[in-house]
Design a protein around this motif. Sequence first.
Motif, PDB file in Angstrom:
ATOM      1  N   LYS A 167       1.127  -1.217   0.041  1.00  0.00           N
ATOM      2  CA  LYS A 167       0.147  -0.078   0.622  1.00  0.00           C
ATOM      3  C   LYS A 167       0.697   1.349  -0.469  1.00  0.00           C
ATOM      4  CE  LYS A 167      -4.306   0.165   0.228  1.00  0.00           C
ATOM      5  NZ  LYS A 167      -4.475   0.074  -0.546  1.00  0.00           N
ATOM      6  N   GLU A 168       2.332   1.444   0.409  1.00  0.00           N
ATOM      7  CA  GLU A 168       2.917   2.353   1.006  1.00  0.00           C
ATOM      8  C   GLU A 168       2.694   3.791   1.261  1.00  0.00           C
ATOM      9  OE1 GLU A 168       4.425   2.693  -3.520  1.00  0.00           O
ATOM     10  OE2 GLU A 168       5.388   1.291  -3.757  1.00  0.00           O
ATOM     11  N   ASN A 169       2.592   3.239   2.434  1.00  0.00           N
ATOM     12  CA  ASN A 169       1.919   4.895   2.742  1.00  0.00           C
ATOM     13  C   ASN A 169       2.859   5.027   3.387  1.00  0.00           C
ATOM     14  OD1 ASN A 169       0.681   6.344   5.137  1.00  0.00           O
ATOM     15  ND2 ASN A 169      -1.083   5.506   4.848  1.00  0.00           N
ATOM     16  N   HIS A 170       3.765   6.381   3.439  1.00  0.00           N
ATOM     17  CA  HIS A 170       4.402   6.758   3.880  1.00  0.00           C
ATOM     18  C   HIS A 170       4.538   6.736   5.446  1.00  0.00           C
ATOM     19  CE1 HIS A 170       2.299   9.825   3.446  1.00  0.00           C
ATOM     20  NE2 HIS A 170       3.176  10.622   3.916  1.00  0.00           N
ATOM     21  N   ILE A 171       3.680   6.884   6.219  1.00  0.00           N
ATOM     22  CA  ILE A 171       3.336   7.231   7.724  1.00  0.00           C
ATOM     23  C   ILE A 171       3.694   6.150   8.462  1.00  0.00           C
ATOM     24  CG2 ILE A 171       2.522   9.229   7.645  1.00  0.00           C
ATOM     25  CD1 ILE A 171      -0.119   8.043   8.912  1.00  0.00           C
ATOM     26  N   ILE A 172       3.812   4.653   7.411  1.00  0.00           N
ATOM     27  CA  ILE A 172       3.550   3.865   8.287  1.00  0.00           C
ATOM     28  C   ILE A 172       5.124   3.195   8.557  1.00  0.00           C
ATOM     29  CG2 ILE A 172       3.096   1.208   8.262  1.00  0.00           C
ATOM     30  CD1 ILE A 172       0.655   1.254   7.114  1.00  0.00           C
ATOM     31  N   LYS A 173       5.643   3.211   9.487  1.00  0.00           N
ATOM     32  CA  LYS A 173       7.026   3.240  10.025  1.00  0.00           C
ATOM     33  C   LYS A 173       7.716   1.848   9.759  1.00  0.00           C
ATOM     34  CE  LYS A 173      11.216   4.560  12.404  1.00  0.00           C
ATOM     35  NZ  LYS A 173      11.863   5.004  14.395  1.00  0.00           N
ATOM     36  N   LYS A 174       6.750   1.281  10.810  1.00  0.00           N
ATOM     37  CA  LYS A 174       7.084  -0.561  11.171  1.00  0.00           C
ATOM     38  C   LYS A 174       6.021  -0.723  11.154  1.00  0.00           C
ATOM     39  CE  LYS A 174       9.801  -0.911  14.506  1.00  0.00           C
ATOM     40  NZ  LYS A 174      10.954  -1.034  15.676  1.00  0.00           N
ATOM     41  N   ILE A 175       5.760  -2.340  10.833  1.00  0.00           N
ATOM     42  CA  ILE A 175       5.015  -3.377  11.275  1.00  0.00           C
ATOM     43  C   ILE A 175       5.629  -4.607  11.869  1.00  0.00           C
ATOM     44  CG2 ILE A 175       2.827  -4.258  10.986  1.00  0.00           C
ATOM     45  CD1 ILE A 175       2.981  -3.135   8.178  1.00  0.00           C
ATOM     46  N   LYS A 176       4.822  -4.926  13.390  1.00  0.00           N
ATOM     47  CA  LYS A 176       5.956  -6.252  14.438  1.00  0.00           C
ATOM     48  C   LYS A 176       4.639  -7.239  14.171  1.00  0.00           C
ATOM     49  CE  LYS A 176       8.887  -5.385  16.608  1.00  0.00           C
ATOM     50  NZ  LYS A 176       9.614  -5.335  17.853  1.00  0.00           N
ATOM     51  N   ILE A 177       5.177  -7.927  14.967  1.00  0.00           N
ATOM     52  CA  ILE A 177       3.687  -9.419  15.200  1.00  0.00           C
ATOM     53  C   ILE A 177       4.009  -9.359  16.479  1.00  0.00           C
ATOM     54  CG2 ILE A 177       5.437 -11.149  15.068  1.00  0.00           C
ATOM     55  CD1 ILE A 177       3.054 -13.053  14.671  1.00  0.00           C
ATOM     56  N   TYR A 178       2.717  -8.907  17.396  1.00  0.00           N
ATOM     57  CA  TYR A 178       3.607  -8.661  18.988  1.00  0.00           C
ATOM     58  C   TYR A 178       2.481 -10.579  19.536  1.00  0.00           C
ATOM     59  CZ  TYR A 178       1.569  -7.327  23.613  1.00  0.00           C
ATOM     60  OH  TYR A 178       1.187  -7.152  24.596  1.00  0.00           O
ATOM     61  N   ASP A 179       1.595 -11.230  18.496  1.00  0.00           N
ATOM     62  CA  ASP A 179       0.796 -12.052  19.227  1.00  0.00           C
ATOM     63  C   ASP A 179       0.565 -13.025  18.274  1.00  0.00           C
ATOM     64  OD1 ASP A 179       0.879 -14.283  21.497  1.00  0.00           O
ATOM     65  OD2 ASP A 179      -1.939 -12.806  21.462  1.00  0.00           O
ATOM     66  N   LEU A 180       0.280 -14.103  18.545  1.00  0.00           N
ATOM     67  CA  LEU A 180      -0.248 -15.358  17.958  1.00  0.00           C
ATOM     68  C   LEU A 180      -0.566 -16.270  18.719  1.00  0.00           C
ATOM     69  CD1 LEU A 180      -0.702 -16.417  14.991  1.00  0.00           C
ATOM     70  CD2 LEU A 180       1.561 -17.692  15.310  1.00  0.00           C
ATOM     71  N   TYR A 181      -2.035 -16.708  18.221  1.00  0.00           N
ATOM     72  CA  TYR A 181      -2.739 -17.576  18.967  1.00  0.00           C
ATOM     73  C   TYR A 181      -3.283 -18.867  18.039  1.00  0.00           C
ATOM     74  CZ  TYR A 181      -6.098 -19.673  22.436  1.00  0.00           C
ATOM     75  OH  TYR A 181      -6.783 -20.821  22.800  1.00  0.00           O
ATOM     76  N   GLU A 182      -3.745 -20.427  18.633  1.00  0.00           N
ATOM     77  CA  GLU A 182      -4.495 -20.180  17.828  1.00  0.00           C
ATOM     78  C   GLU A 182      -4.289 -21.814  19.268  1.00  0.00           C
ATOM     79  OE1 GLU A 182      -2.683 -22.429  14.467  1.00  0.00           O
ATOM     80  OE2 GLU A 182      -0.506 -21.517  15.030  1.00  0.00           O
ATOM     81  N   GLY A 183      -5.710 -22.425  19.087  1.00  0.00           N
ATOM     82  CA  GLY A 183      -6.368 -23.073  19.978  1.00  0.00           C
ATOM     83  C   GLY A 183      -7.766 -22.949  20.351  1.00  0.00           C
ATOM     84  N   SER A 184      -8.058 -23.313  21.736  1.00  0.00           N
ATOM     85  CA  SER A 184      -9.112 -23.187  22.188  1.00  0.00           C
ATOM     86  C   SER A 184     -10.230 -22.116  21.733  1.00  0.00           C
ATOM     87  CB  SER A 184      -9.403 -24.061  23.731  1.00  0.00           C
ATOM     88  OG  SER A 184      -9.112 -22.705  24.741  1.00  0.00           O
ATOM     89  N   ASN A 185     -11.347 -21.790  22.019  1.00  0.00           N
ATOM     90  CA  ASN A 185     -11.843 -21.067  21.121  1.00  0.00           C
ATOM     91  C   ASN A 185     -12.221 -20.185  20.660  1.00  0.00           C
ATOM     92  OD1 ASN A 185     -13.328 -21.003  23.790  1.00  0.00           O
ATOM     93  ND2 ASN A 185     -11.559 -19.616  24.737  1.00  0.00           N
ATOM     94  N   LEU A 186     -11.310 -21.069  19.455  1.00  0.00           N
ATOM     95  CA  LEU A 186     -11.334 -20.640  17.850  1.00  0.00           C
ATOM     96  C   LEU A 186     -11.627 -21.581  16.780  1.00  0.00           C
ATOM     97  CD1 LEU A 186      -8.000 -18.301  17.897  1.00  0.00           C
ATOM     98  CD2 LEU A 186     -10.293 -17.640  17.946  1.00  0.00           C
TER      99      LEU A 186
END
Length: 687
Positions: free
Chosen positions: A621-640
């Motif tokens: 998308k090349e949005n110039h104000i997005i400086k960084k993207i990081k994964i904070y959490d990943l969940y797989e399991g119950s309730n999904l």
Amino acid sequence: MKISLNWLKKYVFPINMDENQISNILTDIGLTVKGINNTDKDFILDMEITHNRTDAMSHYGIARDLYAVLRFRGYKVHLLKPEINEEINCNNKSRIQIFVKKHEECVRYSGMFISKIKIEPSPYWLISRLKSIGIKSINNIIDIMHFVMYELGHPIHIFDMDQIEDGKIIIKNAEKNTDFQFSDDIKIKLNETDLVIYDTVKPLSIAGMINNIKSNIHIRTKNIFIGSACFNPTIIRNIRKKHFLKIETQHLFEKDIDPNQTVYALQRTSFLIKNMTKNKIICSDIIDFYPNPVSFSKIKLRYNKIVNIIGRQISRKKIKKILLLLEMMIYYENDKYLFISVPSYRTDVQREIDVIEEILRIYGIHKIPIYNKQIKITTFPKIFYKTEHEIQKMFLEQLVCYGFHEIISSTIINEKEYSYLLNSFFNRKEIRVMNPVNQSHKLMRSSLLFNMIDCIKYNYNNNRIDSDIIKFFELGKIYYKRNNKFLEKTCLGIAISQKEKNESKNSPFFYLKGIIEQIFQKSGICNYTQILSKHPLLENGISMLYNHKNLVEIGKYKNNILKKNEMFYAEIDWKYLVSLIQEKKIIYVPFSRYPTSRRDLSLLVDKTFSFERINQLIKKKENHIIKKIKIYDLYEGSNLPISKKSYTISFFFESKKKTLTDKIINNLMKKIEFFLRKELKAEIREK
């Protein structure tokens, strides 16, 4: 640190100044002081004092520094030193003797006793002074002790003199397992590293910080001993941390204080007690232990050095005026330099550069012009590491700094031991040596992984490791055949192995990946992509690609040849990496002057979608104000749902032109959410 403005005015504001003048001096950050001449009102200044400025950790210290600034700026003010009275009735035959057995830990110790005192409530002025800075009144003697400590910034302590056995004060290290009780319900054990004030029988105080409950003054106390000391601050700090002691004036005990002020602090204390007590008190002479007097520091100050550091010519007349206002005496001068002596209370001024800093501070940093030339983006022709040797040195030194050990192994491996692994490396065929020295070792290695396994097994079997984690790397060549061609390739192998199951919070996989990413970042390699690895011997791994070409393979070695021990391995295509670094151009971009904002987004996607795919989609998308993207959490399991997984992704926004408002960021987050719903059929979870 809290400073009472009314208290401060007793020393530095004796001459009439209108409200606006004082307001301008004390409130440069924009705070308006009103009604400052009204004695019924007080203003508390919450000040941040740097740790090296122990001379300013008191009301008089602040006043002394403020006086220099005001006087230099042309205000007609005087500095009034706290009053002392040397005409107190003295009993020259002192009943107290001082013995210091730890000279290196006690620079100076001064003391005196006062008889015929009366413990009673403090007068209103003293209670109000202490209350203004958050100190609760106890009694007249203890309150005076606190008052002097916050007035002069010098720690003092008071004992009930009738509890001092044989009239002796002994400063020494405690004996092992000495009981010390400083309250009704708290008792600690002292040992040989604790500096303690003793009498001939018992400990009276831990370095003057906390008294033994038996030596404290009480309502029936008639005679007191006042001590004023200068101890080694490192020793005091270690004692306090070891025994988890917490006192309000610990910042005074743990700093370099002026040893030449101990007697003055005693004179000030006795003066206040005399003026406050209705009885006619009797004071002893001051007993002073000061074997190695501290003299004023002597520093050579060069005029040309001042210009070189500050960047502007300051008149010599103004320089001398500033030095004299700071009580730095000039005892020799010529056309090129000054020889000055620095007062002992300025423990932070030891070098010529420190004096120049003081000159600039009083002169005013705001008076030094800053040439506001806009920093241009500079492009360097090539990276600093040009040759392969320089690049190799940088990489290997970085790995050594992370605690890795380099190994150098044979290029020929055991065919029997690794027969089950052969011919599995992406259509690589092993090369056999026609005339091997050892018949079992006749295969050229097609990966550095084999040698890593051998080396780790050897260290485990022979107990050659000092920790639970082994970290190795090797830079070497591998050999194989492909399409009937003999190929030779240089690789960098990096391995981490855990001796046993380790409960460490940091996964070795992410630790290894993080190290590689940091080295890449230092080399200017940033725009790489990540996909799931297809390496036949690594599980749960990733491949890092640059320009769609494989650069690194990282993963967990999936064979149980190491038994219970886990091994994580990364192999880097060295020649490709070197070529990328040599072609890279370093571009300097100045930091943004505007703050970074963060937003988190939780979404539910299909299990087949990796974070890297989401990352690349958003980057397109090349949005110039997005400086960084990081994964904070990943969940797989119950309730999904079984086919779904949940990501929490952190977005960092920053602009080079302005501060981003909530409205701008929230609108962009809505666009991102819409885009992810459309492209990935993602379900945005509630925040």
